[in-house]
Design a protein around this motif. Structure first.
Motif, short mmCIF file in Angstrom:
data_model
loop_
_atom_site.label_atom_id
_atom_site.label_comp_id
_atom_site.label_asym_id
_atom_site.label_seq_id
_atom_site.Cartn_x
_atom_site.Cartn_y
_atom_site.Cartn_z
N LYS A 167 1.04 -1.00 -0.28
CA LYS A 167 0.02 -0.16 0.15
C LYS A 167 1.08 1.27 0.14
N THR A 169 -9.27 -6.40 -2.09
CA THR A 169 -10.30 -5.38 -1.68
C THR A 169 -11.72 -5.89 -1.54
N ARG A 170 -11.97 -6.84 -2.25
CA ARG A 170 -13.31 -7.32 -1.91
C ARG A 170 -13.45 -8.11 -0.45
N ILE A 187 -5.42 -7.81 -6.57
CA ILE A 187 -5.84 -6.72 -5.80
C ILE A 187 -7.37 -6.68 -5.79
N LYS A 188 -8.16 -7.25 -6.82
CA LYS A 188 -9.64 -7.10 -6.53
C LYS A 188 -9.85 -8.09 -5.48
N ARG A 207 -3.00 3.74 -2.62
CA ARG A 207 -3.46 2.90 -3.68
C ARG A 207 -2.59 1.41 -3.38
N ILE A 208 -3.29 0.51 -3.70
CA ILE A 208 -2.66 -0.87 -3.69
C ILE A 208 -1.99 -1.34 -5.00
N ASP A 249 -0.37 -2.08 -10.94
CA ASP A 249 -1.85 -2.23 -10.55
C ASP A 249 -2.72 -2.93 -11.58
N GLN A 254 -7.98 -4.55 5.65
CA GLN A 254 -7.67 -3.26 5.81
C GLN A 254 -6.11 -3.24 6.47
#
Length: 83
Positions: free
Chosen positions: A10, A77-78, A73-74, A19-20, A35, A82
């Motif tokens: 991050k 984040t899904r 990354i999806k 941003r990841i 990304d 955190q």
């Protein structure tokens, strides 16, 4: 901590703060991250390792390509994880 290719990170500083990214290549005090979307592999971003926070929950296990990076990354984040 040693940052290795395939790790999720991050951004802690810069215009891309929070941003990841996935680390594609590591060189001394800099790493190259992508990304798969705004920063595809052909336009990797060079970041200072001091400006990155590692995310140890997931890692890219296969050869990096834009699709694999985007999917990792999806998935992260899904989950709602955190840092």
């Amino acid at each position: 901590m040693q940052l290795r290719p395939g790790m999720l990170v991050k951004s802690k500083a810069g215009h891309d703060k929070d941003r990841i990214y996935v680390i594609i290549r590591a060189e001394d005090e800099y790493v190259y991250v992508a990304d798969g979307d705004l920063r595809p592999l052909r336009h990797m971003k060079r970041k200072n390792v001091r400006h990155l926070q590692p995310i140890l929950k997931m890692c890219l296990e296969q050869e990096p390509d834009d699709t694999a990076v985007r999917n990792l990354i999806k998935r992260f984040t899904r989950q709602g994880d955190q840092v």
